[in-house]
Design a protein around this motif. Structure first.
Motif, short mmCIF file in Angstrom:
data_model
loop_
_atom_site.label_atom_id
_atom_site.label_comp_id
_atom_site.label_asym_id
_atom_site.label_seq_id
_atom_site.Cartn_x
_atom_site.Cartn_y
_atom_site.Cartn_z
N MET A 29 16.07 12.93 17.29
CA MET A 29 14.70 13.10 16.79
C MET A 29 14.35 14.58 16.75
N GLU A 30 13.42 14.91 15.88
CA GLU A 30 13.03 16.30 15.70
C GLU A 30 11.54 16.37 15.36
N VAL A 31 10.87 17.41 15.86
CA VAL A 31 9.45 17.64 15.55
C VAL A 31 9.33 18.95 14.80
N LYS A 32 8.60 18.92 13.70
CA LYS A 32 8.38 20.14 12.92
C LYS A 32 7.07 20.03 12.16
N PRO A 33 6.52 21.17 11.73
CA PRO A 33 5.28 21.15 10.96
C PRO A 33 5.47 20.37 9.66
N ILE A 34 4.39 19.69 9.23
CA ILE A 34 4.42 18.94 7.98
C ILE A 34 3.25 19.37 7.10
N THR A 35 3.33 19.00 5.84
CA THR A 35 2.29 19.36 4.88
C THR A 35 1.12 18.38 4.97
N GLU A 36 -0.01 18.78 4.39
CA GLU A 36 -1.16 17.88 4.30
C GLU A 36 -0.77 16.60 3.56
N GLU A 37 0.00 16.75 2.50
CA GLU A 37 0.39 15.59 1.70
C GLU A 37 1.21 14.60 2.52
N ALA A 38 2.15 15.12 3.32
CA ALA A 38 2.99 14.23 4.15
C ALA A 38 2.13 13.54 5.20
N PHE A 39 1.20 14.28 5.81
CA PHE A 39 0.31 13.71 6.82
C PHE A 39 -0.54 12.60 6.20
N LYS A 40 -1.15 12.88 5.07
CA LYS A 40 -2.05 11.91 4.45
C LYS A 40 -1.30 10.66 3.98
N LEU A 41 -0.11 10.84 3.45
CA LEU A 41 0.68 9.69 3.02
C LEU A 41 1.03 8.81 4.21
N PHE A 42 1.38 9.43 5.33
CA PHE A 42 1.70 8.67 6.55
C PHE A 42 0.48 7.86 6.98
N VAL A 43 -0.68 8.51 7.04
CA VAL A 43 -1.91 7.85 7.49
C VAL A 43 -2.31 6.72 6.55
N GLN A 44 -2.14 6.94 5.26
CA GLN A 44 -2.52 5.93 4.27
C GLN A 44 -1.71 4.65 4.40
N THR A 45 -0.50 4.75 4.92
CA THR A 45 0.37 3.58 5.02
C THR A 45 0.55 3.11 6.46
N TYR A 46 -0.14 3.73 7.40
CA TYR A 46 0.03 3.40 8.82
C TYR A 46 -0.72 2.12 9.15
N GLN A 47 -0.09 1.23 9.91
CA GLN A 47 -0.70 -0.07 10.22
C GLN A 47 -1.04 -0.25 11.69
N GLY A 48 -0.79 0.73 12.54
CA GLY A 48 -1.06 0.57 13.96
C GLY A 48 -2.46 1.03 14.36
N HIS A 49 -2.69 1.12 15.67
CA HIS A 49 -3.96 1.62 16.20
C HIS A 49 -4.23 3.01 15.62
N MET A 50 -5.38 3.14 14.97
CA MET A 50 -5.72 4.42 14.37
C MET A 50 -7.22 4.66 14.47
N HIS A 51 -7.62 5.63 15.27
CA HIS A 51 -9.02 6.00 15.43
C HIS A 51 -9.50 6.75 14.20
N TYR A 52 -10.82 6.78 13.99
CA TYR A 52 -11.30 7.53 12.82
C TYR A 52 -11.02 9.03 12.95
N PHE A 53 -10.75 9.51 14.15
CA PHE A 53 -10.34 10.91 14.31
C PHE A 53 -8.99 11.20 13.66
N HIS A 54 -8.22 10.14 13.39
CA HIS A 54 -6.94 10.31 12.71
C HIS A 54 -7.09 10.30 11.20
N ASP A 55 -8.23 9.85 10.71
CA ASP A 55 -8.39 9.60 9.28
C ASP A 55 -8.21 10.87 8.47
#
Length: 415
Positions: free
Chosen positions: A1-27
């Motif tokens: 596994m690896e952690v690295k910075p991501i773009t706004e687009e990658a972040f938003k796409l992940f959030v848009q398709t995420y199905q787990g616990h997600m607070h509005y602070f993640h929106d």
């Protein structure tokens, strides 16, 4: 596994398709807001080429070269495991230290343990994850404790949830007798649920602040509520329950005339000797219904005299994402509780949640004090009537990376 910075687009796409616990602070809508206010950092957890987790960090500058970081309820992880979380948190810490972190705060939106609607721990539930606290502590974080009070600076640790991926009749059957009766009663009245526009936000805030003061909750600043409404407006329902008393009076008068007709018909049959035993018994039921209609008509006339014809009963603020609808804030007028406006709004928004395809309806915050001496007992009692399960979250954790500088900054009032 690896952690690295991501773009706004990658972040938003992940959030848009995420199905787990997600607070509005993640929106992503909250990101659009906070990225204009604070310095923000987006990190991704990769398993090979696959993005399996994201973390949104925001930071405020302290003493020029240092930063106070918060993770806004912690990272999001697909196929969650404590091992993945631990790895991600370690990498987040390393990243933050390289960027001058003085402090990091996490309030993970993860289940620590499940409780039933009475507040009793469900020991054998597979969703329990009591290792969360030790996981953070082993990484050097300080736990702010298993709080059972309203702390406005931190997330509440308890939330009442019902599953709505089932038929409405099953959701009704799940309610306790009183809540089910009150909910059914609202369906017999001409109540309306109105959506409030942006220029009507103050209507909601006024009724909420009045309720807040009456119940004795720690005050949430009106500007904070209004800012949240503006920030999340594309995923927010702000509703007002309303009734027109004249419309209800007309309905009651029609129902009264119908009961009189039933009574007259049966009494005529009885006089002619053609009434059945069942009809003779039912005449008393109709007379009881007639008395009930007369009583309600008198009550409505009293309401009309005291409050007028157009009555706002209650108001509520609801946010939704892929995972759940959340009942954030609400207020009501106790002198109009006869109409059960809050029950009506809740039931209508449960229906809306089902229409949107989300699986959970989250009644949101409870203090975790389930006794009748609790500050929020009235709120808990209302939520309890829907027979929810209660998710206990682990709470808030923070880590100081440079204690001498942190102490100086605190002494100078920078923290």
């Amino acid at each position: 596994m690896e952690v690295k910075p991501i773009t706004e687009e990658a972040f938003k796409l992940f959030v848009q398709t995420y199905q787990g616990h997600m607070h509005y602070f993640h929106d992503e809508l909250f990101y659009d807001y906070i990225s204009k206010v604070n310095e923000t950092h987006l990190l991704g957890l990769y398993d090979g080429e696959e993005l399996i987790g994201v973390s949104m960090l925001s930071a405020t500058s302290v003493l020029k070269k240092f930063r106070l970081f918060t993770s806004h309820t912690g990272p999001l992880l697909r196929d969650f495991s404590n091992e993945r979380l631990k790895f991600f948190l370690e990498e987040i810490d390393q990243y933050a230290k390289k960027h001058g972190a003085l402090q990091m705060i996490h309030s993970p939106y993860q289940v620590y343990q499940l409780r039933d609607h009475d507040g009793n721990v469900v020991e054998d539930d597979a969703r329990n994850n009591r290792e969360l606290v030790s996981l953070y502590e082993n990484l050097g974080y300080t736990h702010h404790g298993f709080t059972t009070e309203l702390i406005t600076e931190e997330l509440l640790r308890f939330q009442a949830v019902i599953d709505v991926d089932k038929p409405l009749d099953d959701i009704l059957k799940q309610m306790d007798t009183t809540t089910r009766y009150n909910t059914r009663q609202t369906e017999t009245m001409p109540l309306e649920l109105k959506l409030l526009d942006e220029d009507e936000y103050d209507k909601f805030i006024d009724i909420y602040k009045e309720t807040e003061e009456r119940i004795g909750f720690d005050p949430v600043p009106a500007e904070k509520i209004k800012n949240l409404l503006h920030t999340l407006k594309d995923r927010m329902f702000l509703v007002m329950t309303h009734v027109n008393v004249d419309k209800y009076l007309a309905q009651l008068e029609a129902e009264r005339e119908a009961e009189l007709g039933h009574i007259a018909e049966i009494e005529e049959k009885a006089a002619n000797g053609t009434a059945t035993k069942r009809e003779k018994k039912r005449v008393n039921e109709h007379k009881e219904q007639l008395a009930s209609k007369d009583k309600r008509i008198a009550k409505m006339e009293e309401f009309k005299t005291e409050f007028g014809t157009e009555l706002d009963l209650s108001s509520g603020m609801y946010y939704y994402n892929n995972h759940e609808m959340v009942y954030l804030f609400s207020g009501s007028y106790p002198e109009l509780s006869f109409f059960k406006g809050t029950n009506f709004a809740t039931w209508e928004m449960i229906k809306k949640a089902k229409e949107l395809g989300v699986k959970r309806f989250n009644f949101f915050g409870l203090t975790g004090d389930f006794t009748d001496q609790a500050q929020d007992y009235g709120v808990y009692r209302f939520k309890r009537g829907f027979t929810p399960y209660i998710e206990e979250l682990p709470g808030t954790f923070d880590k100081i990376f440079n204690k001498p500088v942190y102490a100086i900054a605190k002494k100078l009032g920078k923290i």
